[in-house]
Motif scaffolding. Structure first.
Motif, PDB file in Angstrom:
ATOM      1  N   GLY A  22       0.784  -1.229   0.000  1.00  0.00           N
ATOM      2  CA  GLY A  22       0.000   0.000   0.000  1.00  0.00           C
ATOM      3  C   GLY A  22       0.808   1.268   0.000  1.00  0.00           C
ATOM      4  N   VAL A  23       2.092   1.210   0.334  1.00  0.00           N
ATOM      5  CA  VAL A  23       2.920   2.419   0.376  1.00  0.00           C
ATOM      6  C   VAL A  23       3.345   2.781  -1.038  1.00  0.00           C
ATOM      7  CG1 VAL A  23       5.018   3.481   1.263  1.00  0.00           C
ATOM      8  CG2 VAL A  23       3.708   1.906   2.694  1.00  0.00           C
ATOM      9  N   GLU A  24       3.037   4.005  -1.456  1.00  0.00           N
ATOM     10  CA  GLU A  24       3.389   4.434  -2.803  1.00  0.00           C
ATOM     11  C   GLU A  24       4.177   5.736  -2.824  1.00  0.00           C
ATOM     12  OE1 GLU A  24       0.181   4.385  -5.548  1.00  0.00           O
ATOM     13  OE2 GLU A  24      -0.457   2.353  -5.042  1.00  0.00           O
ATOM     14  N   ARG A  25       4.424   6.333  -1.703  1.00  0.00           N
ATOM     15  CA  ARG A  25       5.227   7.552  -1.673  1.00  0.00           C
ATOM     16  C   ARG A  25       5.872   7.711  -0.299  1.00  0.00           C
ATOM     17  NH1 ARG A  25       7.932  10.106  -4.783  1.00  0.00           N
ATOM     18  NH2 ARG A  25       6.509  11.372  -6.016  1.00  0.00           N
ATOM     19  N   ALA A  73      -2.457  10.333   3.039  1.00  0.00           N
ATOM     20  CA  ALA A  73      -1.120  10.926   3.116  1.00  0.00           C
ATOM     21  C   ALA A  73      -0.919  11.544   4.496  1.00  0.00           C
ATOM     22  CB  ALA A  73      -0.933  11.990   2.033  1.00  0.00           C
ATOM     23  N   VAL A  74       0.330  11.482   4.943  1.00  0.00           N
ATOM     24  CA  VAL A  74       0.718  12.062   6.236  1.00  0.00           C
ATOM     25  C   VAL A  74       2.000  12.860   6.029  1.00  0.00           C
ATOM     26  CG1 VAL A  74       1.329  11.617   8.639  1.00  0.00           C
ATOM     27  CG2 VAL A  74      -0.284  10.107   7.471  1.00  0.00           C
ATOM     28  N   THR A  75       2.032  14.055   6.562  1.00  0.00           N
ATOM     29  CA  THR A  75       3.240  14.878   6.551  1.00  0.00           C
ATOM     30  C   THR A  75       3.592  15.236   7.984  1.00  0.00           C
ATOM     31  OG1 THR A  75       2.755  15.794   4.372  1.00  0.00           O
ATOM     32  CG2 THR A  75       4.269  17.043   5.765  1.00  0.00           C
ATOM     33  N   SER A 135       7.181  12.716   4.561  1.00  0.00           N
ATOM     34  CA  SER A 135       5.895  12.571   3.879  1.00  0.00           C
ATOM     35  C   SER A 135       5.720  11.143   3.402  1.00  0.00           C
ATOM     36  CB  SER A 135       5.808  13.537   2.693  1.00  0.00           C
ATOM     37  OG  SER A 135       4.590  13.338   1.992  1.00  0.00           O
ATOM     38  N   ILE A 136       4.577  10.569   3.735  1.00  0.00           N
ATOM     39  CA  ILE A 136       4.255   9.198   3.327  1.00  0.00           C
ATOM     40  C   ILE A 136       2.851   9.186   2.735  1.00  0.00           C
ATOM     41  CG2 ILE A 136       3.883   6.825   4.089  1.00  0.00           C
ATOM     42  CD1 ILE A 136       5.924   7.173   6.211  1.00  0.00           C
ATOM     43  N   GLY A 137       2.720   8.540   1.591  1.00  0.00           N
ATOM     44  CA  GLY A 137       1.411   8.352   0.960  1.00  0.00           C
ATOM     45  C   GLY A 137       1.107   6.888   0.780  1.00  0.00           C
ATOM     46  N   LEU A 138      -0.055   6.466   1.248  1.00  0.00           N
ATOM     47  CA  LEU A 138      -0.457   5.063   1.167  1.00  0.00           C
ATOM     48  C   LEU A 138      -1.766   4.954   0.402  1.00  0.00           C
ATOM     49  CD1 LEU A 138       0.881   5.469   4.255  1.00  0.00           C
ATOM     50  CD2 LEU A 138       0.455   3.014   4.302  1.00  0.00           C
ATOM     51  N   SER A 139      -1.891   3.852  -0.300  1.00  0.00           N
ATOM     52  CA  SER A 139      -3.119   3.595  -1.036  1.00  0.00           C
ATOM     53  C   SER A 139      -4.249   3.239  -0.064  1.00  0.00           C
ATOM     54  CB  SER A 139      -2.913   2.448  -2.026  1.00  0.00           C
ATOM     55  OG  SER A 139      -4.149   2.085  -2.624  1.00  0.00           O
ATOM     56  N   SER A 140      -5.431   3.772  -0.338  1.00  0.00           N
ATOM     57  CA  SER A 140      -6.614   3.456   0.474  1.00  0.00           C
ATOM     58  C   SER A 140      -7.556   2.530  -0.283  1.00  0.00           C
ATOM     59  CB  SER A 140      -7.348   4.746   0.865  1.00  0.00           C
ATOM     60  OG  SER A 140      -7.800   5.440  -0.296  1.00  0.00           O
ATOM     61  N   ALA A 141      -6.966   1.684  -1.172  1.00  0.00           N
ATOM     62  CA  ALA A 141      -7.791   0.794  -1.985  1.00  0.00           C
ATOM     63  C   ALA A 141      -8.605  -0.166  -1.127  1.00  0.00           C
ATOM     64  CB  ALA A 141      -6.910   0.014  -2.960  1.00  0.00           C
ATOM     65  N   ASN A 142      -7.993  -0.725  -0.093  1.00  0.00           N
ATOM     66  CA  ASN A 142      -8.724  -1.659   0.773  1.00  0.00           C
ATOM     67  C   ASN A 142      -9.869  -0.957   1.492  1.00  0.00           C
ATOM     68  OD1 ASN A 142      -7.027  -3.782   0.084  1.00  0.00           O
ATOM     69  ND2 ASN A 142      -5.589  -3.325   1.733  1.00  0.00           N
ATOM     70  N   LEU A 143      -9.594   0.265   1.950  1.00  0.00           N
ATOM     71  CA  LEU A 143     -10.652   1.033   2.610  1.00  0.00           C
ATOM     72  C   LEU A 143     -11.793   1.329   1.643  1.00  0.00           C
ATOM     73  CD1 LEU A 143     -11.755   2.684   5.002  1.00  0.00           C
ATOM     74  CD2 LEU A 143     -10.366   4.598   4.196  1.00  0.00           C
TER      75      LEU A 143
END
Length: 303
Positions: free
Chosen positions: A79-82, A140-142, A170-178
């Motif tokens: 899920g981590v993409e950035r 995303a979280v900064t 900065s981290i961006g994760l996919s929320s596809a499961n959500l």
């Protein structure tokens, strides 16, 4: 008449019940969505804190290779993409990749949002910020990397002590499961609303038929029988589902039958008085008529 009655009785109830259920499902969905999103954000926050602690040690040691390895390993998580570390001016210093790979469509959105928080004078520049984008499918979280007292004595002491922020993670994760879970929840709530709609229509129709329509039909039949002259005792028994209306109807029929009996009781006496001879009513012979003897005696006297 009954078709109109059925429509007027069922349609408002169906609209009211179904509308209430839809409103309740929407309200419940908003609560569940908010709770699930908050739980997903907490999961992301735990990951960010772990990455922050790992990279903080590497930065204290000024170990750039370790930083790159940490970011590369984090990027392999599901899920981590950035993953990026920015300097205080918002320039990327360490990244999980150098070029945009194919398929990671929301990474530019994460970068634009993150850099907008790093501008000087931003009111929340020194606080951790979260962004949940359901349309683009990411969370995303900064997190700001704050200046700590031990930083000035560490290997990375190139910054000034007066700077409150040394950089940003900065981290961006996919929320596809959500999004899949929310989509499944929406579909099941829609199915539940449709089931309630059919249940409301069928249940209200059955209840009205048993408790209202059939009693009205029976009452209508009784009215037709009473109008044809059937006595109250000969009418079908009442089921008492119409309450006072049925009792009042039978009371009227009973009063009609009693009035008929009273009228029949008065008819013989009136008929006997009408059948008596005229002599009995006048007390003598009719006026203008005389007996033969009286007529003859009068004639003798004249002679």
């Amino acid at each position: 008449m009954f078709d109109n009655l059925i429509a007027r009785a069922i349609v408002p109830v169906t609209i009211a019940v179904t509308g209430f259920v839809i409103f309740g499902c929407l309200l419940l969905y908003s609560f569940i969505k908010s709770d699930m999103t908050a739980e997903a954000v907490r999961h992301v926050d735990d990951l960010v804190v772990t990455v922050y602690k790992s990279t903080h040690y590497a930065m204290m040691e000024d170990d750039r290779d370790s930083l790159r390895n940490i970011l590369a390993n984090v990027d392999t998580l599901d899920g981590v993409e950035r993953v990026r570390i920015y300097d205080p001016q918002g320039t990327p210093k360490f990244s999980d990749f150098e070029q945009e790979p194919v398929g990671k469509t929301f990474a530019p959105e994460v970068d634009r949002w993150s850099t907008s928080l790093m501008k000087d004078g931003h009111p929340e520049r020194e606080a951790t910020q979260y962004k949940v984008d359901h349309d683009n499918g990411f969370i995303a979280v900064t997190m700001p990397i704050l200046n700590e007292p031990q930083c000035s004595t560490a290997a990375c002491h190139f910054h000034a002590d007066s700077k409150p922020v040394l950089g940003f993670l900065s981290i961006g994760l996919s929320s596809a499961n959500l999004e899949k879970t929310l989509a499944l929840l929406r579909s099941r709530m829609i199915a539940f609303s449709v089931m309630v709609l059919f249940l409301t229509v069928g249940g209200v129709t059955a209840l009205l038929r048993v408790n209202l329509f059939l009693p009205i039909l029976r009452l209508t039949y009784n009215v037709e029988q009473a109008a044809a002259g059937t006595a109250e005792a000969d009418l079908p028994k009442s089921d008492h589902k119409l309450g006072k209306l049925n009792r009042d109807f039978r009371t009227l029929v009973r009063q009609r039958d009693q009035a008929r009996q009273d009228l029949k009781a008065l008819e013989p006496a009136g008929r006997e008085s009408d059948d008596r001879p005229d002599e009995s009513r006048t007390g003598g012979a009719p006026a203008g008529h005389q007996s033969v003897a009286e007529t003859g005696s009068g004639q003798d006297q004249e002679a």
